[in-house]
Each structure stands twice: as C-alpha cells, then as structure tokens.
Design an enzyme around this catalytic site. Sequence first.
Site, short mmCIF file in Angstrom:
data_model
loop_
_atom_site.label_atom_id
_atom_site.label_comp_id
_atom_site.label_asym_id
_atom_site.label_seq_id
_atom_site.Cartn_x
_atom_site.Cartn_y
_atom_site.Cartn_z
N ASN A 15 34.39 37.00 42.12
CA ASN A 15 35.82 36.89 42.38
C ASN A 15 36.22 38.14 43.15
O ASN A 15 36.37 39.21 42.57
CB ASN A 15 36.59 36.78 41.06
CG ASN A 15 38.09 36.77 41.27
OD1 ASN A 15 38.56 36.69 42.42
ND2 ASN A 15 38.86 36.85 40.21
N LYS A 17 38.97 38.82 44.42
CA LYS A 17 40.40 39.14 44.25
C LYS A 17 41.01 39.45 45.63
O LYS A 17 40.63 38.81 46.60
CB LYS A 17 40.56 40.28 43.24
CG LYS A 17 39.83 39.96 41.92
CD LYS A 17 40.14 40.89 40.80
CE LYS A 17 39.41 40.44 39.54
NZ LYS A 17 39.71 41.24 38.37
N HIS A 101 43.75 32.48 36.44
CA HIS A 101 43.23 33.84 36.23
C HIS A 101 44.32 34.67 35.55
O HIS A 101 45.51 34.51 35.84
CB HIS A 101 42.81 34.48 37.55
CG HIS A 101 42.03 35.74 37.34
ND1 HIS A 101 42.65 36.94 37.07
CD2 HIS A 101 40.70 35.98 37.32
CE1 HIS A 101 41.71 37.87 36.90
NE2 HIS A 101 40.52 37.31 37.04
N GLU A 103 45.31 37.56 36.05
CA GLU A 103 46.18 38.29 36.98
C GLU A 103 47.28 37.37 37.52
O GLU A 103 48.41 37.80 37.76
CB GLU A 103 45.33 38.91 38.11
CG GLU A 103 44.56 40.11 37.58
CD GLU A 103 43.22 40.36 38.23
OE1 GLU A 103 42.95 39.82 39.31
OE2 GLU A 103 42.41 41.12 37.64
N GLU A 175 37.79 35.56 29.76
CA GLU A 175 37.95 36.90 30.34
C GLU A 175 38.97 37.68 29.51
O GLU A 175 40.18 37.58 29.77
CB GLU A 175 38.44 36.80 31.78
CG GLU A 175 37.49 36.08 32.71
CD GLU A 175 37.69 36.52 34.16
OE1 GLU A 175 36.70 36.92 34.78
OE2 GLU A 175 38.83 36.46 34.66
N GLY A 181 38.26 45.02 34.77
CA GLY A 181 38.45 46.19 35.63
C GLY A 181 38.55 47.50 34.87
O GLY A 181 38.99 48.51 35.42
N SER A 221 34.21 43.40 33.42
CA SER A 221 33.33 44.57 33.56
C SER A 221 31.84 44.24 33.50
O SER A 221 31.04 45.04 33.00
CB SER A 221 33.70 45.66 32.54
OG SER A 221 35.02 46.11 32.77
#
Length: 262
Positions: A15, A17, A101, A103, A175, A181, A221
Amino acid sequence: MAQQGRARRPMMAANWKMNKLVAEAEEYVAQLLPKISGAEGVDVAIFAPFTCVAQVASMTQDTPVVAGAQNLYFEDSGAFTGEVSAPMLKELGVGAVIVGHSERREIFGETDEAVARKTVRAVEAGFLPVVCVGETKEERDSGKMWEKVSGQVRAAFEYLDANRVDGEGIVFAYEPIWAIGTGEVASPEDAQDAIERIRGLLEELGGEDFAGKVRILYGGSIKPGNVGEIMAQKDVDGGLVGGASLEADSFAELVTGAARES
Ligand code: 13P
C-alpha cells in the site's frame, strides 16, 4: 518454516498510500518484477495512488502482480466531485481495491455504511476488495479491541450476501491502528488471536466453507525482519504493507519471505 498444507494462498500487498510520482512508480515496478520472478505460491498486489494506477496496471499486465487502487466510490458516475468509480478503475486494468483503510476512516470520516457499500460494489464489479479493520490504542487498552473489530467486520457485511460471494473473492486486513507506521508491530500471538477471531466471525456470517477460503492479512509495521514470524501464524494469510513496501528491494524481500512460508 513452511507450514504443512497452508490452507489459503498467501498474499503480500504493497500500500503505497500517498507516495510516488509516475516516474517513480515506473522505476519501482521495473525493479521489482525481476526480483520476485522466482517467488511462487504467493499473490502480489500493488495498491498505487490513482495517478499512477494506469502505469502500474500496464507494466504488470502480463505478470502475476495485480494492480490495485486504494479506494473507490460505490456509485458508477454522477455528481461526486473528487471520487473515482469502479468502471473508471476497470478501464485502467485494476484488479483489486482497498476498502475502509483506517486512514480513510479516521482522517476522511469514512463510515461503516460507506465501507459496506464500497465492499459490495467492489465485489459486484469483480475486484478483489481488501477490507481493512482495526482498533486504536485506546480501544485495545480499554479492552474494546474485539467490540471495535467485530463491529467493523459485521458492518462490512451489511449489503453482502455471503452465500453468493466466494470466499476467495474477498480479503480482510486486520490493521491495528497503533501499529500502523509506528514501528510497533503486533506480536505474532496478538495478530493470530485477532485474525482467528475474525475468521470465527466470518464463519458465523458466511459459513464454514466461506470462512475457510477468505484470506485475512495482517498490516502494521511489517518489515523483512518480522514477516516470517507473522506469516508463520496459522490464520495469518499475508501482509498489507505501507512503509516497507515503498522500496522495491524491501518489498521484494517481503514477497520472497511470504513465498518461503507458502
Ligand atoms: P505500515 O506498514 O507503514 O505500518 O502501514 C501499514 C498499512 O497501513 C498498510 O495499509
């Protein structure tokens, strides 16, 4: 160590992003393809920004790599400024799409309802949706991990008729938001525990055959140094990778690592 008779074909997904210009995407794919040509038994997907999906799709067209998008809208056309629809992505050669996702949920206010509509639209359009679920640190620390994750999984099924969807036609990604991250990867046991529970819920929602076929990825991660122990877990079918997928070298290591576990 490779497991005996892995139940589902593993998948390693990048991904990107909001990263990479077109020229960078082209350079990456050109570097990646020869590095993973010997990695058999693992499905590979690259979820690129809309602006370079066409290049990724055309460069991977005759390869086992699937070109993916990071989002789609559930209507096909109309007055939806800024959105991109299933037919638009189909035209570019997209085969998979990330839905929900964290985010998108946290920064852009995407609701469970929107995720449910996008999931069913992606399935109907013939994409492989990768539906993301996961809890925040506060939710985990206050014992609400399963309440959050199970709620998201149930909500994603709102418009989906599990009896009509092949388990191979949908992927979930667990996730945990606190691991995205941050360098703080979930322990292999925590990843297994959450993913096993998701599979149990999928069995309740769609039956044993369905749940046995659905692939559930871990994301948060993942790095070449920890992919082996995560992939070695019984219910973990692969990874959805952000940071460590941005360099062709390290993503290639993750793909070959997953192939070793297949
Ligand atoms: P990182 O691998 O950078 O933690 O991101 C995970 C992720 O959000 C993939 O969708």
